[in-house]
Design an enzyme around this catalytic site. Structure first.
Site, PDB file in Angstrom:
ATOM      1  N   VAL A  20       0.838  -1.188   0.000  1.00 26.34           N
ATOM      2  CA  VAL A  20       0.000   0.000   0.000  1.00 26.34           C
ATOM      3  C   VAL A  20       0.880   1.247   0.000  1.00 26.34           C
ATOM      4  O   VAL A  20       1.854   1.326   0.760  1.00 26.34           O
ATOM      5  CB  VAL A  20      -0.940  -0.007   1.233  1.00 26.34           C
ATOM      6  CG1 VAL A  20      -1.552   1.360   1.462  1.00 26.34           C
ATOM      7  CG2 VAL A  20      -2.028  -1.042   1.037  1.00 26.34           C
ATOM      8  N   GLN A  88      -3.118  -5.684  -7.713  1.00 28.62           N
ATOM      9  CA  GLN A  88      -3.706  -6.435  -6.608  1.00 28.62           C
ATOM     10  C   GLN A  88      -5.026  -5.786  -6.198  1.00 28.62           C
ATOM     11  O   GLN A  88      -5.087  -4.599  -5.891  1.00 28.62           O
ATOM     12  CB  GLN A  88      -2.792  -6.502  -5.388  1.00 28.62           C
ATOM     13  CG  GLN A  88      -3.401  -7.478  -4.377  1.00 28.62           C
ATOM     14  CD  GLN A  88      -2.712  -7.508  -3.034  1.00 28.62           C
ATOM     15  OE1 GLN A  88      -2.626  -6.490  -2.363  1.00 28.62           O
ATOM     16  NE2 GLN A  88      -2.232  -8.675  -2.638  1.00 28.62           N
ATOM     17  N   CYS A 117      -4.398  -9.684   3.889  1.00 21.53           N
ATOM     18  CA  CYS A 117      -4.290  -8.459   4.687  1.00 21.53           C
ATOM     19  C   CYS A 117      -4.992  -8.627   6.038  1.00 21.53           C
ATOM     20  O   CYS A 117      -6.185  -8.929   6.086  1.00 21.53           O
ATOM     21  CB  CYS A 117      -4.875  -7.272   3.917  1.00 21.53           C
ATOM     22  SG  CYS A 117      -4.689  -5.748   4.841  1.00 21.53           S
ATOM     23  N   LYS A 156      -2.908 -13.992  -3.074  1.00 18.30           N
ATOM     24  CA  LYS A 156      -1.824 -13.943  -2.080  1.00 18.30           C
ATOM     25  C   LYS A 156      -2.452 -14.206  -0.723  1.00 18.30           C
ATOM     26  O   LYS A 156      -3.400 -13.520  -0.335  1.00 18.30           O
ATOM     27  CB  LYS A 156      -1.168 -12.560  -2.138  1.00 18.30           C
ATOM     28  CG  LYS A 156      -0.078 -12.358  -1.095  1.00 18.30           C
ATOM     29  CD  LYS A 156       0.736 -11.101  -1.434  1.00 18.30           C
ATOM     30  CE  LYS A 156       1.760 -10.772  -0.372  1.00 18.30           C
ATOM     31  NZ  LYS A 156       1.201 -10.046   0.778  1.00 18.30           N
ATOM     32  N   GLY A 216       7.725 -13.267   2.610  1.00 20.00           N
ATOM     33  CA  GLY A 216       7.884 -13.123   4.060  1.00 20.00           C
ATOM     34  C   GLY A 216       9.327 -13.175   4.508  1.00 20.00           C
ATOM     35  O   GLY A 216       9.617 -13.203   5.697  1.00 20.00           O
ATOM     36  N   GLY A 217      10.257 -13.133   3.557  1.00 20.12           N
ATOM     37  CA  GLY A 217      11.668 -13.341   3.909  1.00 20.12           C
ATOM     38  C   GLY A 217      12.473 -12.087   4.173  1.00 20.12           C
ATOM     39  O   GLY A 217      13.679 -12.180   4.456  1.00 20.12           O
TER      40      GLY A 217
END
Ligand code: FNR
Length: 455
Positions: A20, A88, A117, A156, A216-217
């Site tokens: 965002v 998205q 989210c 996602k 997420g890394g």
């Protein structure tokens, strides 16, 4: 109906994750320059698109989706990213999602549905991670799109605590015909400081037949090689990066990171070339500067309000001003020139009030130009009236479609700025600027210099 098979392939891709406010056009183009294969937009809510109008912007060479009420840019894209940009969507409704997808499918390479989210706004609206607990709804959105839209559809998600439960949901989602699935290895309740569940992502990748995009890394990603390590740890061929790219987008460079100053300069060039809003530009640079905002230069940056002021800090003010004047002369309206009736004819009635005999100037009220309260146009006029024992002006504000203009009446004459402002206070200061200029309290040259008036 013949379904056109698509070009965008999700195997072996390094992707700029949806973020965002961060994933606007300048950042996406920069990520592509640095080596990202696919770039995602920020999450855009379906009804925002439905309230927008598509315009081809010949001056910038972009396609713009503009909010009908205030002309603000909902989504701006260009040819350079056409075959690599994924929009998205935030949605909880298959029909609305389809309407939007139909609107935009000719302009984008793919559409992703946000199912991860955890923010209250999304959850309350039944969007984002709320969909993880409503698999039928989630599947209905995805299959409506895969059946009717020619670009690939993805989603996602976040994971559940339980690996098997996650895998079972993923299999359901895959059954809708999606082209790939991005998995953020944290649960809805987990925050960025929690370890990413790379093992769960690996397990899913081993058990399904479409590309899994590991996400997420960022906590462990500091250089390009770390992206490859993370991808390997998750057993995936594709990977999606958010926070590291937000901080320094050159993470996508195989040749190594660039220093932040160069990244900011390259970012600003795109922000200028694509007339990005000053507030969005500032937000993105703030996220790059992080603790550097505490330095004297950082503090100066925080006070900036116009694009030109921001650019001045990186010695690009001249380039910015020239471009803005060029855009202006070619007919691009600055945000303040967007009038309520541009997109909705119903707003015409407002004109009658403004057609009165008014002394009008085109000058914007830019808050940062008045650091101390006594410098404000209204304050200057109050001081003037006190000194010369005059009655204070009265202000009347007109509000239409979330935009404001004010008329100041002083000694029987009316003054107004022809710019529309975002709130009543700014509109009154805009009218006061015109009056202050007429009274000689503020010089027109100064207004040109500080960017309030574009010549
Ligand atoms: C996000 N994230 C996010 N995710 C999403 O699906 N849609 C969105 O619009 C956003 N917005 C967003 C904004 C910002 C500023 C951040 C930092 C993150 C989540 C993001 O895409 C990603 O899933 C997580 O940040 C984990 O990936 P990294 O940061 O470890 O690479």
């Amino acid at each position: 109906m013949t379904k056109i098979t698509n070009k965008l392939n999700y195997d072996n891709k390094i992707i700029l994750a949806p973020m965002v406010r961060v994933g606007t056009l300048p950042m996406r183009l920069l990520a592509l320059d640095y080596g990202a294969d696919i770039v995602c937009t920020e999450e855009l809510i379906d009804w925002k698109f439905l309230k927008s109008i598509r315009r081809e912007n010949d001056v910038l060479g972009t396609v713009d989706y503009l909010d009908k009420s205030d002309g603000s840019v909902v989504f701006r894209t260009c040819q350079k990213e056409k075959d690599r940009v994924v929009v998205q969507l935030g949605t909880c409704d298959p029909e609305r999602a389809l309407k939007v997808a139909k609107m935009i499918e000719g302009d984008v390479a793919g559409i992703d549905i946000n199912m991860g989210c955890p923010k209250e706004f999304s959850l309350k609206g039944g969007m984002g991670a709320a969909l993880l607990r409503q698999p039928e709804k989630a599947k209905s959105i995805l299959s409506t799109l895969t059946k009717n839209i020619k670009v690939p559809i993805t989603c996602k998600i976040r994971v559940f605590e339980d690996e098997e439960e996650t895998l079972s949901l993923v299999k359901e989602l895959v059954s809708t015909g999606i082209a790939a699935i991005a998995i953020h290895g944290r649960t809805k309740a987990e925050r960025p400081q929690h370890p990413n569940r790379n093992g769960t992502i690996r397990k899913i990748a081993e058990n399904i037949c479409i590309p899994v995009i590991a996400n997420g890394g960022s906590r462990e990603i500091e250089k390009y090689g770390d992206i490859i390590k993370f991808r390997k740890a998750c057993g995936c061929s594709s990977v999606m990066i958010a926070r590291t790219a937000e901080g320094n987008c050159s993470i996508f460079r195989k040749q190594g990171l660039l220093d932040l100053e160069s990244v900011i300069v390259n970012y600003l060039k795109y922000a200028i070339d694509y007339d990005n809003s000053p507030s969005n530009t500032k937000y993105c640079i703030q996220n790059m500067l992080k603790e550097l905002q505490e330095t004297p230069r950082g503090k100066k940056f925080l006070e900036c309000q116009t694009l030109e002021q921001i650019c001045a800090i990186w010695d690009m003010a001249e380039y910015c001003r020239k471009k803005q004047l060029k855009f202006h002369s070619q007919g691009i309206l600055s945000r303040r020139e967007v009038t309520p009736d541009m997109f909705s004819p119903k707003a015409k009635k407002i004109k009658t009030e403004l057609d009165e005999d008014i002394i009008e100037m085109k000058c914007a009220f830019i808050r940062v130009n008045y650091p101390e309260d006594p410098d404000l146009p209204k304050s200057k006029i109050i001081a003037y009236c006190g000194k010369y024992k005059q009655d204070l002006p009265t202000y009347k504000t007109i509000n239409q479609d979330k935009l404001f203009r004010a008329i100041a009446t002083f000694q029987g004459k009316k003054y107004s700025s022809s710019y529309w402002e975002k709130n009543k206070r700014f509109a009154e200061q805009g009218a006061a600027l015109v009056l202050a200029c007429s009274l000689g309290l503020i010089s027109k040259d100064d207004l040109i210099k500080d960017g309030s008036i574009l010549e």
